[in-house]
Design a protein around this motif. Structure first.
Motif, PDB file in Angstrom:
ATOM      1  N   ALA A 165      -4.891  18.332 -21.363  1.00 12.65           N
ATOM      2  CA  ALA A 165      -4.772  16.909 -21.689  1.00 12.65           C
ATOM      3  C   ALA A 165      -3.349  16.549 -22.103  1.00 12.65           C
ATOM      4  CB  ALA A 165      -5.761  16.554 -22.804  1.00 12.65           C
ATOM      5  N   VAL A 166      -2.748  17.390 -22.947  1.00 12.28           N
ATOM      6  CA  VAL A 166      -1.379  17.112 -23.386  1.00 12.28           C
ATOM      7  C   VAL A 166      -0.406  17.172 -22.208  1.00 12.28           C
ATOM      8  CG1 VAL A 166       0.511  17.937 -24.832  1.00 12.28           C
ATOM      9  CG2 VAL A 166      -1.809  17.891 -25.742  1.00 12.28           C
ATOM     10  N   ALA A 167      -0.576  18.210 -21.357  1.00 11.83           N
ATOM     11  CA  ALA A 167       0.311  18.337 -20.197  1.00 11.83           C
ATOM     12  C   ALA A 167       0.149  17.165 -19.240  1.00 11.83           C
ATOM     13  CB  ALA A 167       0.028  19.653 -19.470  1.00 11.83           C
ATOM     14  N   ASP A 168      -1.090  16.695 -19.090  1.00 15.35           N
ATOM     15  CA  ASP A 168      -1.311  15.556 -18.197  1.00 15.35           C
ATOM     16  C   ASP A 168      -0.607  14.311 -18.719  1.00 15.35           C
ATOM     17  OD1 ASP A 168      -3.512  13.104 -17.519  1.00 15.35           O
ATOM     18  OD2 ASP A 168      -2.946  14.409 -15.858  1.00 15.35           O
ATOM     19  N   ARG A 169      -0.658  14.107 -20.026  1.00 17.00           N
ATOM     20  CA  ARG A 169       0.022  12.934 -20.589  1.00 17.00           C
ATOM     21  C   ARG A 169       1.536  13.063 -20.419  1.00 17.00           C
ATOM     22  NH1 ARG A 169      -2.254   8.981 -19.894  1.00 17.00           N
ATOM     23  NH2 ARG A 169      -3.208  10.360 -18.348  1.00 17.00           N
ATOM     24  N   LEU A 170       2.059  14.263 -20.662  1.00 16.34           N
ATOM     25  CA  LEU A 170       3.491  14.460 -20.458  1.00 16.34           C
ATOM     26  C   LEU A 170       3.861  14.297 -18.987  1.00 16.34           C
ATOM     27  CD1 LEU A 170       4.132  17.554 -22.774  1.00 16.34           C
ATOM     28  CD2 LEU A 170       4.772  15.177 -23.200  1.00 16.34           C
ATOM     29  N   GLY A 171       2.997  14.808 -18.091  1.00 17.92           N
ATOM     30  CA  GLY A 171       3.261  14.660 -16.661  1.00 17.92           C
ATOM     31  C   GLY A 171       3.283  13.211 -16.231  1.00 17.92           C
ATOM     32  N   VAL A 172       2.355  12.409 -16.768  1.00 11.22           N
ATOM     33  CA  VAL A 172       2.344  10.979 -16.439  1.00 11.22           C
ATOM     34  C   VAL A 172       3.644  10.322 -16.892  1.00 11.22           C
ATOM     35  CG1 VAL A 172       1.236   8.777 -17.006  1.00 11.22           C
ATOM     36  CG2 VAL A 172      -0.156  10.770 -16.434  1.00 11.22           C
ATOM     37  N   ARG A 173       4.105  10.719 -18.074  1.00 17.19           N
ATOM     38  CA  ARG A 173       5.358  10.134 -18.592  1.00 17.19           C
ATOM     39  C   ARG A 173       6.552  10.481 -17.702  1.00 17.19           C
ATOM     40  NH1 ARG A 173       9.354  11.781 -22.251  1.00 17.19           N
ATOM     41  NH2 ARG A 173      10.298  10.065 -23.431  1.00 17.19           N
ATOM     42  N   MET A 174       6.497  11.656 -17.062  1.00 14.76           N
ATOM     43  CA  MET A 174       7.599  12.058 -16.197  1.00 14.76           C
ATOM     44  C   MET A 174       7.421  11.550 -14.773  1.00 14.76           C
ATOM     45  SD  MET A 174       8.127  16.011 -17.437  1.00 14.76           S
ATOM     46  CE  MET A 174       9.416  16.247 -16.215  1.00 14.76           C
ATOM     47  N   VAL A 175       6.167  11.527 -14.300  1.00 12.45           N
ATOM     48  CA  VAL A 175       5.925  11.199 -12.887  1.00 12.45           C
ATOM     49  C   VAL A 175       6.065   9.710 -12.624  1.00 12.45           C
ATOM     50  CG1 VAL A 175       4.134  11.140 -11.111  1.00 12.45           C
ATOM     51  CG2 VAL A 175       4.529  13.222 -12.414  1.00 12.45           C
ATOM     52  N   GLN A 176       5.602   8.878 -13.541  1.00  8.90           N
ATOM     53  CA  GLN A 176       5.639   7.435 -13.299  1.00  8.90           C
ATOM     54  C   GLN A 176       7.055   6.913 -13.036  1.00  8.90           C
ATOM     55  OE1 GLN A 176       3.524   5.582 -16.542  1.00  8.90           O
ATOM     56  NE2 GLN A 176       1.538   5.782 -15.529  1.00  8.90           N
ATOM     57  N   PRO A 177       8.075   7.285 -13.852  1.00  7.92           N
ATOM     58  CA  PRO A 177       9.437   6.842 -13.495  1.00  7.92           C
ATOM     59  C   PRO A 177       9.898   7.368 -12.144  1.00  7.92           C
ATOM     60  CG  PRO A 177       9.353   7.584 -15.778  1.00  7.92           C
ATOM     61  CD  PRO A 177       8.060   7.968 -15.151  1.00  7.92           C
ATOM     62  N   ALA A 178       9.516   8.616 -11.810  1.00  2.55           N
ATOM     63  CA  ALA A 178       9.904   9.158 -10.504  1.00  2.55           C
ATOM     64  C   ALA A 178       9.227   8.385  -9.380  1.00  2.55           C
ATOM     65  CB  ALA A 178       9.548  10.641 -10.429  1.00  2.55           C
ATOM     66  N   GLN A 179       7.953   8.044  -9.552  1.00  2.00           N
ATOM     67  CA  GLN A 179       7.253   7.258  -8.532  1.00  2.00           C
ATOM     68  C   GLN A 179       7.885   5.884  -8.364  1.00  2.00           C
ATOM     69  OE1 GLN A 179       3.197   7.346  -9.949  1.00  2.00           O
ATOM     70  NE2 GLN A 179       2.684   9.166  -8.754  1.00  2.00           N
ATOM     71  N   ARG A 180       8.255   5.255  -9.477  1.00  2.00           N
ATOM     72  CA  ARG A 180       8.909   3.948  -9.369  1.00  2.00           C
ATOM     73  C   ARG A 180      10.252   4.076  -8.643  1.00  2.00           C
ATOM     74  NH1 ARG A 180       6.579   3.158 -14.670  1.00  2.00           N
ATOM     75  NH2 ARG A 180       8.455   4.018 -15.642  1.00  2.00           N
ATOM     76  N   LEU A 181      10.959   5.187  -8.884  1.00  4.59           N
ATOM     77  CA  LEU A 181      12.227   5.413  -8.185  1.00  4.59           C
ATOM     78  C   LEU A 181      11.997   5.572  -6.689  1.00  4.59           C
ATOM     79  CD1 LEU A 181      15.265   5.808  -8.570  1.00  4.59           C
ATOM     80  CD2 LEU A 181      14.834   8.242  -8.869  1.00  4.59           C
ATOM     81  N   VAL A 182      10.951   6.311  -6.314  1.00  2.00           N
ATOM     82  CA  VAL A 182      10.627   6.488  -4.887  1.00  2.00           C
ATOM     83  C   VAL A 182      10.241   5.154  -4.262  1.00  2.00           C
ATOM     84  CG1 VAL A 182       9.002   7.566  -3.295  1.00  2.00           C
ATOM     85  CG2 VAL A 182       9.983   8.896  -5.161  1.00  2.00           C
ATOM     86  N   GLU A 183       9.426   4.380  -4.954  1.00  2.00           N
ATOM     87  CA  GLU A 183       9.008   3.080  -4.420  1.00  2.00           C
ATOM     88  C   GLU A 183      10.213   2.144  -4.251  1.00  2.00           C
ATOM     89  OE1 GLU A 183       4.594   3.204  -6.557  1.00  2.00           O
ATOM     90  OE2 GLU A 183       6.130   1.792  -7.227  1.00  2.00           O
TER      91      GLU A 183
END
Length: 458
Positions: A165-183
Motif C-alpha cells: 500500500a505504501v509503495a503504491d501511494r509512492l508510485g502514484v506520486r511518481m507516476v502521475q507527473p511522468a504521465q502528465r509529461l508524456v501526455e
C-alpha cells in the motif's frame, strides 16, 4: 515505474520478514521444548525425597500415583543386598539408556516412540542409583508452536500488504507527473502548441516539467519567427510573380520578353535566397547516441527500389554493390535517406536520359564509404560545387544536395569527396566515420573497385 516500485517493496519486506520471523519461530520452538523438559525435571525431582527414604514398592507406587504421572513416570531401582530389581510404572526407554544414565550419574534424554523421555538419576539410602523416567509426549514439546508460527505468518503478511500500500501511494506520486509529461509531449507532437505540464512531483520530474515547458515556449517562438519569415519572403516574390504573369502572353523578342526574362531571373535568385535562409535557420542534427543509427545496406536497397522505377522509364542501367550484409552506421535513417535522394536526384537532373549510375557500400572497418557514381559528363569544378552548398551566393544551382551530404558525413567526423568514376562521369564519395574520429586518408579507390559483383536493378 509504479509496479516496479511495488515489486521492490514486496521483495524487500519479504526478505525482512523471513530474516526475523524464521529465527524467532525457531526460538519459540526451542522454548516450548525447554518448557516441556523443565516440567519433566520437576516431576522427577518430586520423587527424589521418597526414594532417599524407602525403596518399598507399595509406598513408591503411592508416591508416583500422588504425583499424577503414573502413566508417564517410571522408577527403576537396581538389585542390591539380595533384593531383586524394582521397576515401577511403564518403561519406555531402552535398558541400555537406563544403565548408561545410572553409570554416568547425570540426567539425559532419549527418543522413544511418540516423544522423548527424561532419565533422572537419584541416589538411594543404600548408595545405589535409581533412575526416574519421565515421558514427554511430542504434543507437549510442540505445544503452542503452531499458534506462534501462525501469528508470525499473519504479522508478516500484514507487513507485506502494508508495504504494498505504501509503495503504491509512492508510485502514484511518481507516476502521475511522468504521465502528465508524456501526455504533454504527445499533445505538443500533435500540434497543440498550448500544451504545458504542471511543475510538481519529485525534484527530477519537476525539473523535467520545467524543461518541457521551456522547450514548448521556444517551439512556439520559433514557429512564430518562421511564419514571419515566410510572410516576408512571400512578399518579396509577389512583385516578380505578378510581372511574370502579366507578360507570359507577350513573349517574343521585344521589351516584354526581356522584362519577363528578368523577372524569371529575379525569381530564381529569390528562390535561392529562400533555400539558403531555410537551411541556415535549421538547427544542427543532434548527435546520435550509443546503439542508435541505421543499416546503410537496408537504406540503400530501399531507396534504389524507389529510384529504379524512374531509371527504367529513362532507360538507365543501375548497379548496386556491397548491400548483401548489414552495415551499421552512426547516422539517423532520415538523414541518410535525404542524402541519397539528393545525390540520386542530381544524377537524374544533371545527366541525360539513358546514363547509367551505380551505388556502392564499402565497410572499411573504422569507416563506411558510400559511393554514388554515374556515366554522365561529370562536374568540371568540384570545389565550386561544394562551395555553392556553403552559401557562396553563386547563380544557378544552390548546391543544397551536396551540402546535405556534407553535413551528414561531417557529423560523424567524415567528409565528402567529388572525383571521376570508372563509369566516366562523377563519383561522390561519402566517408562515414564509425568511431567519431577524424577521417583517415587512405587510397580507398582500389579497395572499392575490387567489389565488382553487384546487384542489378532494372
Amino acid at each position: 515505474m509504479r509496479w516496479a516500485l511495488v515489486k521492490v517493496c514486496v521483495a524487500v519486506t519479504a526478505m525482512v520478514v523471513v530474516a526475523f520471523a524464521v529465527p524467532l519461530g525457531l526460538v519459540i520452538k526451542e522454548m516450548a521444548r525447554d518448557r516441556a523438559f523443565s516440567n519433566a525435571e520437576r516431576e522427577a525431582a518430586a520423587i527424589a525425597p521418597a526414594l532417599s527414604i524407602t525403596t518399598d514398592r507399595d509406598q513408591l507406587e503411592r508416591v508416583v500415583a500422588s504425583a499424577g504421572s503414573d502413566d508417564g513416570m517410571a522408577v527403576h531401582i537396581p538389585a542390591s543386598d539380595g533384593k531383586a530389581a524394582v521397576d515401577i510404572g511403564r518403561r519406555r526407554a531402552a535398558a541400555e539408556d537406563i544403565a548408561t544414565t545410572r553409570k554416568l550419574g547425570r540426567a539425559s534424554t532419549t527418543e522413544v516412540p511418540g516423544g522423548s523421555t527424561l532419565l533422572q538419576p537419584t541416589a538411594l539410602s543404600s548408595g545405589e542409583i535409581a533412575v526416574v523416567e519421565v515421558y514427554v509426549p511430542e504434543s507437549e514439546v510442540s505445544n503452542g508452536v503452531g499458534t506462534a508460527w501462525a501469528v508470525l505468518a499473519a504479522v508478516g503478511v500484514a507487513l507485506i500488504i502494508g508495504s504494498v500500500a505504501v509503495a503504491d501511494r509512492l508510485g502514484v506520486r511518481m507516476v502521475q507527473p511522468a504521465q502528465r509529461l508524456v501526455e504533454g509531449a504527445h499533445e505538443l507532437g500533435e500540434g497543440k502548441l498550448g500544451a504545458r505540464v504542471p511543475e510538481e512531483g519529485p525534484t527530477e520530474l519537476r525539473l523535467a516539467a520545467v524543461a518541457f515547458n521551456s522547450m514548448a515556449d521556444q517551439v512556439v517562438q520559433l514557429l512564430a519567427n518562421e511564419r514571419e519569415l515566410a510572410a516576408d519572403l512571400s512578399h518579396r516574390l509577389r512583385t516578380p510573380l505578378t510581372v511574370l504573369r502579366l507578360n507570359t502572353a507577350s513573349l517574343g523578342d521585344g521589351p516584354a520578353a526581356e522584362q519577363t526574362r528578368a523577372a524569371v531571373a529575379q525569381l530564381e535568385r529569390e528562390v535561392d535566397t529562400i533555400i539558403r535562409t531555410a537551411r541556415e535557420a535549421k538547427p544542427q542534427t543532434a548527435a546520435i547516441g550509443v546503439g542508435a543509427g541505421c543499416d546503410a545496406s537496408e537504406v540503400v536497397r530501399e531507396r534504389m527500389d524507389f529510384w529504379s522505377a524512374l531509371a527504367e522509364d529513362e532507360g538507365r542501367k543501375v548497379r548496386v554493390a556491397g548491400v548483401d550484409r548489414p552495415v551499421r552506421i552512426p547516422v539517423a535513417r532520415a538523414d541518410l535517406v535525404a542524402a541519397l535522394d539528393a545525390l540520386l536526384g542530381n544524377v537524374f537532373r544533371h545527366t541525360p536520359e539513358g546514363t547509367a549510375f551505380a551505388v556502392d557500400v564499402h565497410n572499411a572497418g573504422d569507416a563506411v564509404i558510400v559511393l554514388v557514381s554515374d556515366a554522365g559528363p561529370g562536374i568540371v569544378d568540384p570545389e565550386a560545387a561544394m562551395a555553392r552548398g556553403r552559401g557562396s551566393g553563386s547563380d544557378g544551382s544552390t548546391g543544397l544536395g551536396l551540402d546535405i551530404v556534407r553535413r551528414l558525413a561531417e557529423s560523424t567526423g567524415g567528409d565528402v569527396r567529388i572525383g571521376s568514376s570508372v563509369l566516366g562521369g562523377t563519383e561522390v564519395r561519402i566517408w562515414i566515420q564509425l568511431d567519431g574520429r577524424a577521417p583517415v586518408r587512405r587510397g580507398h579507390r582500389g579497395s572499392v573497385r575490387r567489389r565488382r559483383r553487384g546487384v542489378g536493378v532494372s
